[in-house]
Design an enzyme around this catalytic site. Structure first.
Site, PDB file in Angstrom:
ATOM      1  N   VAL A   1       0.829  -1.210   0.000  1.00 35.91           N
ATOM      2  CA  VAL A   1       0.000   0.000   0.000  1.00 35.91           C
ATOM      3  C   VAL A   1       0.861   1.256   0.000  1.00 35.91           C
ATOM      4  O   VAL A   1       0.498   2.278  -0.584  1.00 35.91           O
ATOM      5  CB  VAL A   1      -0.939  -0.016   1.237  1.00 35.91           C
ATOM      6  CG1 VAL A   1      -1.621   1.328   1.421  1.00 35.91           C
ATOM      7  CG2 VAL A   1      -1.975  -1.125   1.099  1.00 35.91           C
TER       8      VAL A   1
ATOM      9  N   ARG B   1     -21.016  -7.760  18.698  1.00 40.10           N
ATOM     10  CA  ARG B   1     -22.146  -7.649  19.634  1.00 40.10           C
ATOM     11  C   ARG B   1     -21.720  -8.021  21.037  1.00 40.10           C
ATOM     12  O   ARG B   1     -22.143  -7.440  22.007  1.00 40.10           O
ATOM     13  CB  ARG B   1     -23.287  -8.588  19.193  1.00 40.10           C
ATOM     14  CG  ARG B   1     -24.165  -7.988  18.140  1.00 40.10           C
ATOM     15  CD  ARG B   1     -25.223  -8.962  17.716  1.00 40.10           C
ATOM     16  NE  ARG B   1     -24.611 -10.172  17.159  1.00 40.10           N
ATOM     17  CZ  ARG B   1     -25.138 -10.886  16.178  1.00 40.10           C
ATOM     18  NH1 ARG B   1     -26.284 -10.534  15.661  1.00 40.10           N
ATOM     19  NH2 ARG B   1     -24.535 -11.956  15.718  1.00 40.10           N
TER      20      ARG B   1
ATOM     21  N   LYS C   1     -24.058  -8.643   0.486  1.00 46.50           N
ATOM     22  CA  LYS C   1     -24.865  -8.655  -0.756  1.00 46.50           C
ATOM     23  C   LYS C   1     -26.320  -8.290  -0.484  1.00 46.50           C
ATOM     24  O   LYS C   1     -26.965  -7.632  -1.294  1.00 46.50           O
ATOM     25  CB  LYS C   1     -24.795 -10.020  -1.440  1.00 46.50           C
ATOM     26  CG  LYS C   1     -25.399 -11.156  -0.633  1.00 46.50           C
ATOM     27  CD  LYS C   1     -24.571 -12.389  -0.657  1.00 46.50           C
ATOM     28  CE  LYS C   1     -24.766 -13.157   0.629  1.00 46.50           C
ATOM     29  NZ  LYS C   1     -23.669 -14.032   0.942  1.00 46.50           N
TER      30      LYS C   1
ATOM     31  N   VAL D   1     -20.218 -10.920  -4.066  1.00 49.01           N
ATOM     32  CA  VAL D   1     -20.683 -11.901  -5.054  1.00 49.01           C
ATOM     33  C   VAL D   1     -19.594 -12.941  -5.287  1.00 49.01           C
ATOM     34  O   VAL D   1     -18.456 -12.591  -5.612  1.00 49.01           O
ATOM     35  CB  VAL D   1     -21.035 -11.229  -6.404  1.00 49.01           C
ATOM     36  CG1 VAL D   1     -21.500 -12.269  -7.413  1.00 49.01           C
ATOM     37  CG2 VAL D   1     -22.108 -10.172  -6.216  1.00 49.01           C
TER      38      VAL D   1
ATOM     39  N   GLY E   1     -17.842 -14.920  -3.328  1.00 48.29           N
ATOM     40  CA  GLY E   1     -16.744 -15.079  -2.370  1.00 48.29           C
ATOM     41  C   GLY E   1     -15.385 -14.661  -2.888  1.00 48.29           C
ATOM     42  O   GLY E   1     -15.144 -13.487  -3.168  1.00 48.29           O
TER      43      GLY E   1
ATOM     44  N   ILE F   1     -13.929 -15.272  -5.677  1.00 47.12           N
ATOM     45  CA  ILE F   1     -13.749 -15.118  -7.136  1.00 47.12           C
ATOM     46  C   ILE F   1     -13.747 -13.637  -7.513  1.00 47.12           C
ATOM     47  O   ILE F   1     -14.689 -12.925  -7.193  1.00 47.12           O
ATOM     48  CB  ILE F   1     -14.894 -15.814  -7.917  1.00 47.12           C
ATOM     49  CG1 ILE F   1     -14.983 -17.285  -7.534  1.00 47.12           C
ATOM     50  CG2 ILE F   1     -14.703 -15.647  -9.416  1.00 47.12           C
ATOM     51  CD1 ILE F   1     -16.179 -18.000  -8.132  1.00 47.12           C
TER      52      ILE F   1
ATOM     53  N   ASP G   1     -30.640 -15.713  -1.978  1.00 43.76           N
ATOM     54  CA  ASP G   1     -29.227 -15.315  -1.978  1.00 43.76           C
ATOM     55  C   ASP G   1     -28.725 -15.105  -3.412  1.00 43.76           C
ATOM     56  O   ASP G   1     -28.106 -14.087  -3.736  1.00 43.76           O
ATOM     57  CB  ASP G   1     -28.418 -16.421  -1.267  1.00 43.76           C
ATOM     58  CG  ASP G   1     -26.924 -16.210  -1.366  1.00 43.76           C
ATOM     59  OD1 ASP G   1     -26.376 -15.457  -0.552  1.00 43.76           O
ATOM     60  OD2 ASP G   1     -26.299 -16.813  -2.267  1.00 43.76           O
TER      61      ASP G   1
ATOM     62  N   LYS H   1     -27.354 -11.631  -5.570  1.00 45.44           N
ATOM     63  CA  LYS H   1     -26.102 -11.546  -6.326  1.00 45.44           C
ATOM     64  C   LYS H   1     -26.383 -11.207  -7.794  1.00 45.44           C
ATOM     65  O   LYS H   1     -25.643 -10.441  -8.418  1.00 45.44           O
ATOM     66  CB  LYS H   1     -25.341 -12.862  -6.193  1.00 45.44           C
ATOM     67  CG  LYS H   1     -24.852 -13.093  -4.762  1.00 45.44           C
ATOM     68  CD  LYS H   1     -24.408 -14.518  -4.561  1.00 45.44           C
ATOM     69  CE  LYS H   1     -23.877 -14.742  -3.161  1.00 45.44           C
ATOM     70  NZ  LYS H   1     -23.724 -16.177  -2.849  1.00 45.44           N
TER      71      LYS H   1
ATOM     72  N   GLY I   1     -16.909 -19.168   2.372  1.00 42.81           N
ATOM     73  CA  GLY I   1     -15.876 -19.616   3.304  1.00 42.81           C
ATOM     74  C   GLY I   1     -15.204 -18.384   3.890  1.00 42.81           C
ATOM     75  O   GLY I   1     -14.935 -17.417   3.164  1.00 42.81           O
TER      76      GLY I   1
END
Ligand code: NAP
Length: 435
Positions: free
Chosen positions: A36, A48, A106, A133, A135, A137, A202, A206, A305
């Site tokens: 960076v 929480r 999402k 969207v 995970g 990829i 779901d 997406k 995951g």
């Protein structure tokens, strides 16, 4: 050596994804700073309950229940709490205080995306959402950046790992939907309440996000046509195998040139086993993009995951942090095209209709007439008659494949056939995609 001041990063959520993001930020601190050009200082993690057990080893002193104070002190806010509220409110606060935001949410983007993007644009902040969207990829950045000069015509995605696992189990073991779902639940691929996955809520969220990026158009969630996989039968799966197909839950976003609009839909469909999406097994995801100049592109990998999704979140975090260091406006998502999201009735697809009809002369002609009277052209007909212990069944199974026909016309055909004296039952109606 970094010269820029440390950037303050606030993390909201330390669940499956958040705890992995925190761990990787701590473990890879030096490497991230080098990439960076500034240190990424994790100033706190809102949860929480600070005493809940965590998946990863996170310094307890970072945990807090005071999300508001964290947001106000941060340069970049990473929202990994999920849900609509207070996530929406927190993201708006972060953007309004000038912070860039990274989110994997999402549900929130599909529901309140326009409000969040408008706010980001007004205040000159950025909203990153690669992890929302599919995970791990990379699909959001390719649509937002790499394909920004091209014209996307169609996206077909397997964007829900749970349903792909269930359908793949049904395909490879002959299991029923209920059996495959129970197995997915026992392995942790499906939740105790699987509704969001198996009823395709779901995947619809997406699809809305993908379509809005691909077609530069606002896509309200309620305009996404949605059919889940709960009615997919073992018999349909076997018939698909016999015909060289596999059944997948597909999220499809396409330009309808004839109707001057787009279609965004999620439903089970037959797809050729040799199609790249036909080979996506288990809980994996894949997104198949067709663009005018680029042709066909396939993005494949882990769709969920904690640690896999954390990879996409960190990629966004590095982009956001680099923008702080280098300056510049960043990316703006546009909805300039403002195409109409058309209802499923006007969408043309091929169908496979399977029915039990009387095994008598003239029946085939009667059924063919119903199709032609609704302008649905038949492409293939296969007829078989069961013979049990030498006794021929009184009904024949007809498997009828159509050319592309409108969903409305096909529904009319099915309605008329279901009321016809020559038809005993309609056992399957399924779309054929990817041709
Ligand atoms: P999760 O395991 O349920 O974790 C949620 C975290 O947020 C928990 O640490 C929770 O605190 C905290 N939280 C919830 N409400 C809060 C509130 N009101 N104030 C403060 N903290 C709050 O969720 P996840 O699976 O990591 O998912 C996070 C996001 O990533 C979601 O938007 C999800 O859709 C998205 N995503 C997840 C995956 C995946 O594979 N899990 C994949 C792609 C995208 P406590 O721990 O104290 O309860």
């Amino acid at each position: 050596m970094t010269e820029y001041r440390p950037l303050k990063i606030a993390l909201l959520g330390a669940g499956s994804v958040g705890s992995q993001v925190a761990r990787l930020m701590i473990e890879n601190k030096a490497e991230l700073a080098a990439r960076v050009g500034a240190e990424l200082e994790l100033i706190g993690i809102a949860v929480r309950d600070v005493n809940s057990p965590r998946n990863a080893d996170i310094p307890k002193e970072l945990l807090t229940t005071d999300a508001q104070s964290l947001i106000l002190s941060a340069d970049i806010v990473v929202e990994l709490m999920g849900g609509l509220e207070p996530a929406r409110n927190y993201i708006l606060q972060a953007l309004n205080s000038g912070s860039d935001v990274v989110t994997a949410n999402k549900a929130l983007l599909a529901t309140h995306g326009p409000e969040l993007f408008d706010t980001a644009e007004q205040v000159g902040a950025q909203l990153y959402f690669e992890a929302a969207v599919a995970g791990a990829i990379p699909i959001i950045r390719p649509l937002r950046e790499s394909l920004a000069g091209d014209k996307v015509t169609r996206i077909m995605g397997i964007v829900n790992g749970t349903t792909n696992y269930i359908l793949d189990q049904m395909d490879s073991t002959g299991a029923t939907f209920d059996q495959a779902l129970a197995e997915a639940q026992s392995l942790g691929y499906a939740e105790a309440d699987p509704t969001a996955d198996v009823e395709a809520y779901d995947a619809a969220q997406k699809a809305a996000i993908l379509a809005s990026l691909a077609f530069h158009t606002e896509v309200p969630l309620e305009k996404v046509y949605r059919e889940g996989i709960t009615k997919v039968t073992a018999e349909q799966i076997q018939a698909a195998q016999r015909d060289g197909y596999v059944i997948k839950l597909l999220a499809i976003c396409e330009r309808l040139a004839d109707a001057d609009g787009i279609s965004v839909r999620v439903h089970p469909a037959l797809i050729d086993r040799t199609h790249p999406l036909g080979a996506v097994r288990g809980a994996f995801n894949a997104v198949f993009v067709e663009a005018e100049a680029a042709g066909s592109l396939m993005f494949y990998g882990a769709g969920a995951g904690g640690v896999q999704t954390a990879s996409a979140v960190l990629g966004d975090l590095v982009s956001a942090a680099k923008r702080h260091v280098a300056g510049g406006p960043g990316l703006a998502d546009s909805v300039h095209a403002n195409l109409e999201v058309l209802p499923i009735d006007v969408v043309n697809t091929r169908f496979q209709v399977t029915l039990e009809a009387k095994d008598e002369p003239g029946v085939l002609a009667t059924i063919a007439n119903v199709f032609s009277s609704r302008s649905v052209s038949i492409e293939t007909v296969e007829q078989s008659v069961r013979v049990d212990k030498g006794v021929r069944s009184k009904t024949a199974t007809l498997e009828i494949g159509t050319h592309a026909a409108s969903n409305k016309a096909l529904q009319d055909v099915v309605q008329t056939l279901s009321e016809s004296d020559v038809v005993d039952s309609i056992t399957s109606v399924i779309r054929v995609e990817g041709i």
